[in-house]
Scaffold this active site. Structure first.
Site, PDB file in Angstrom:
ATOM      1  N   PHE A 199      44.185  34.012  28.516  1.00  0.00           N
ATOM      2  CA  PHE A 199      44.913  34.017  28.646  1.00  0.00           C
ATOM      3  C   PHE A 199      45.750  35.016  28.084  1.00  0.00           C
ATOM      4  O   PHE A 199      46.225  35.037  26.683  1.00  0.00           O
ATOM      5  CB  PHE A 199      46.260  33.380  28.809  1.00  0.00           C
ATOM      6  CG  PHE A 199      47.628  33.339  29.726  1.00  0.00           C
ATOM      7  CD1 PHE A 199      47.304  34.063  30.956  1.00  0.00           C
ATOM      8  CD2 PHE A 199      48.908  33.518  28.883  1.00  0.00           C
ATOM      9  CE1 PHE A 199      48.642  34.323  31.208  1.00  0.00           C
ATOM     10  CE2 PHE A 199      49.565  33.751  30.059  1.00  0.00           C
ATOM     11  CZ  PHE A 199      49.800  34.490  30.634  1.00  0.00           C
ATOM     12  N   ARG A 231      33.070  38.766  33.068  1.00  0.00           N
ATOM     13  CA  ARG A 231      31.457  38.777  33.069  1.00  0.00           C
ATOM     14  C   ARG A 231      30.218  37.750  34.129  1.00  0.00           C
ATOM     15  O   ARG A 231      31.836  36.827  34.309  1.00  0.00           O
ATOM     16  CB  ARG A 231      31.133  38.441  31.593  1.00  0.00           C
ATOM     17  CG  ARG A 231      31.912  39.139  30.774  1.00  0.00           C
ATOM     18  CD  ARG A 231      30.379  40.864  30.919  1.00  0.00           C
ATOM     19  NE  ARG A 231      30.926  41.829  30.087  1.00  0.00           N
ATOM     20  CZ  ARG A 231      32.068  42.944  30.023  1.00  0.00           C
ATOM     21  NH1 ARG A 231      33.113  42.852  31.912  1.00  0.00           N
ATOM     22  NH2 ARG A 231      32.321  43.497  28.711  1.00  0.00           N
ATOM     23  N   ILE A 279      44.926  40.693  29.340  1.00  0.00           N
ATOM     24  CA  ILE A 279      44.539  41.032  31.158  1.00  0.00           C
ATOM     25  C   ILE A 279      44.457  39.672  31.693  1.00  0.00           C
ATOM     26  O   ILE A 279      45.043  40.247  32.722  1.00  0.00           O
ATOM     27  CB  ILE A 279      42.700  41.135  30.812  1.00  0.00           C
ATOM     28  CG1 ILE A 279      42.655  42.331  30.197  1.00  0.00           C
ATOM     29  CG2 ILE A 279      42.572  41.350  32.848  1.00  0.00           C
ATOM     30  CD1 ILE A 279      40.753  42.726  29.970  1.00  0.00           C
ATOM     31  N   HIS A 332      32.150  46.728  39.666  1.00  0.00           N
ATOM     32  CA  HIS A 332      32.022  46.195  37.955  1.00  0.00           C
ATOM     33  C   HIS A 332      33.730  47.272  38.144  1.00  0.00           C
ATOM     34  O   HIS A 332      33.171  48.319  36.876  1.00  0.00           O
ATOM     35  CB  HIS A 332      31.230  46.859  37.167  1.00  0.00           C
ATOM     36  CG  HIS A 332      31.599  46.213  35.128  1.00  0.00           C
ATOM     37  ND1 HIS A 332      30.555  45.415  35.182  1.00  0.00           N
ATOM     38  CD2 HIS A 332      32.825  45.982  34.813  1.00  0.00           C
ATOM     39  CE1 HIS A 332      31.143  44.786  33.994  1.00  0.00           C
ATOM     40  NE2 HIS A 332      32.464  45.304  34.284  1.00  0.00           N
ATOM     41  N   GLY A 380      36.482  47.204  37.596  1.00  0.00           N
ATOM     42  CA  GLY A 380      37.958  46.991  36.842  1.00  0.00           C
ATOM     43  C   GLY A 380      38.843  48.185  35.659  1.00  0.00           C
ATOM     44  O   GLY A 380      39.653  48.579  35.999  1.00  0.00           O
ATOM     45  N   GLU A 390      24.247  41.854  36.628  1.00  0.00           N
ATOM     46  CA  GLU A 390      23.968  43.000  37.445  1.00  0.00           C
ATOM     47  C   GLU A 390      23.518  43.904  36.583  1.00  0.00           C
ATOM     48  O   GLU A 390      23.344  44.385  35.651  1.00  0.00           O
ATOM     49  CB  GLU A 390      25.560  43.385  37.079  1.00  0.00           C
ATOM     50  CG  GLU A 390      26.459  43.427  36.060  1.00  0.00           C
ATOM     51  CD  GLU A 390      27.419  43.900  35.856  1.00  0.00           C
ATOM     52  OE1 GLU A 390      28.026  42.913  36.908  1.00  0.00           O
ATOM     53  OE2 GLU A 390      28.006  44.135  35.279  1.00  0.00           O
TER      54      GLU A 390
HETATM   55  C1  DGY Z   1      34.937  45.891  29.765  1.00  0.00           C
HETATM   56  O1  DGY Z   1      35.653  46.520  29.040  1.00  0.00           O
HETATM   57  O2  DGY Z   1      34.478  44.839  28.868  1.00  0.00           O
HETATM   58  C2  DGY Z   1      34.401  46.131  31.028  1.00  0.00           C
HETATM   59  O3  DGY Z   1      33.985  45.604  31.778  1.00  0.00           O
HETATM   60  C3  DGY Z   1      34.123  47.677  31.276  1.00  0.00           C
HETATM   61  O4  DGY Z   1      35.058  47.946  32.204  1.00  0.00           O
END
Ligand code: DGY
Length: 324
Positions: A157, A243, A160, A290, A292, A272
């Site tokens: 928590f 991850r 993100i 990936h 995000g 990956e």
């Molecule tokens: C990070 O910032 O760790 C991401 O996985 C890449 O955006």
């Protein structure tokens, strides 16, 4: 800053950030945009004052096997730093920084995207339609799972995880249960109507959706294993934007193939960009490569955050996002 430090950028970055880097530093860019080898890193560590790596760079014992490196700073482009051996960096006296905050919203957006897609069978629907196999509307066609009002479990928590809770609770009226290593302040939990439990075992059986927002690395490898997948409701969904190594993919494939859980949404994978072939066979799975943080605004903000760290480090040795 006295003379312009020599810095190496390991992958292509947004043009605006590369331009600023080129102005302020003796910057070398990896124009081929291919991942660097261990040998490349060993060479680079002898040559550059700072290296600006990212998640695709494995800065492990083999890459850091140099004596007396010239490099003083690894200014990582990204928030996760599980790909960097922090202990070894420390023995070399190398400072490590990352780019928190600026990618929280976009990463939570992708987690919500996966959650909605897998619950509402959007991937299956799109595949069917593009294959020319849609025969038209019918009451029993691709019936999914209602998201609004369901219970979401969040593991990890931090920024993100909280951005995800904000979307889920305030946007979709979801009930939030949280598991986090440390105690979360009551006012933070209250902001999302969330309750905290002590263990993952306590969280899993109560959730319709579980979203992972913890760090990767050795400490959390296979945090979600067969035993824990077995604690999820049979129709619950697992979402991972953290991850790849956090989930035991073999166990997940079993759980998906034998309908032990409702489905999963993955943005990250163990090893990956290699994808376990059996994952490809799972229809109740949505996969993204990936993505995000992959918006223009965020990728630029990540780059400028690295620049802020670089400038602060070479000014007074105090970068804002010092990991160690
Ligand atoms: C990070 O910032 O760790 C991401 O996985 C890449 O955006």
């Amino acid at each position: 800053m006295p003379a312009k430090p020599n810095v190496l950028v390991t992958r292509r970055w947004p043009a605006a950030v590369e331009a600023r880097l080129a102005e302020n530093f003796n910057a070398e860019f990896n124009k081929a945009d291919t991942p660097m080898s261990h040998a490349d890193f060993r060479e680079a560590l002898k040559k550059y004052d700072a290296i600006l790596p990212t998640v695709t760079d494995k800065l492990d014992a083999e890459a850091l096997d140099v004596s007396r490196p010239k490099t003083e700073l690894l200014a990582n482009y990204g928030v996760g730093f599980g790909h960097i051996d922090l202990n070894l960096a420390k023995t070399h006296g190398i400072t490590v920084t990352n780019t928190p905050d600026v990618l929280s919203d976009c990463t939570a957006d992708i987690a919500m995207t996966l959650l909605l897609m897998v619950a509402r069978r959007a991937g299956e629907g799109e595949r069917e339609l593009r294959a020319g196999q849609w025969t038209g509307w019918r009451p029993t066609h691709l019936v999914g799972t209602r998201v609004s009002g369901a219970t979401l479990g969040i593991i990890g928590f931090g920024r993100i995880g909280q951005a995800m809770a904000r979307r889920a609770h305030h946007g979709f009226g979801m009930k939030i249960i949280v598991q986090n290593r440390s105690k979360v302040a009551p006012e933070v939990l209250a902001a999302y109507g969330a309750t905290q439990v002590d263990t993952i075992e306590e969280l899993l059986p109560h959730c319709d959706f579980v979203s992972l927002h913890c760090p990767g690395g050795k400490a959390n490898k296979h945090l979600i294993n067969g035993q824990r997948l077995g604690l999820m409701k049979q129709d619950a969904f697992l979402i991972n934007t953290a991850r790849g190594e956090v989930i035991d993919e073999h166990a997940l494939i079993q759980a998906l193939s034998f309908d032990m859980i409702g489905g999963a949404g993955l943005d990250v994978f163990d090893g990956e960009p290699r994808i376990a072939p059996d994952l490809m066979q799972c229809d109740n799975l949505v996969m993204l490569p990936h993505l995000g943080s992959a918006t223009r605004a965020t990728r630029e903000a990540m780059g400028f955050r690295v620049l802020d760290n670089l400038e602060a480090f070479f000014k007074d040795g105090n970068p804002i996002d010092k990991v160690q």
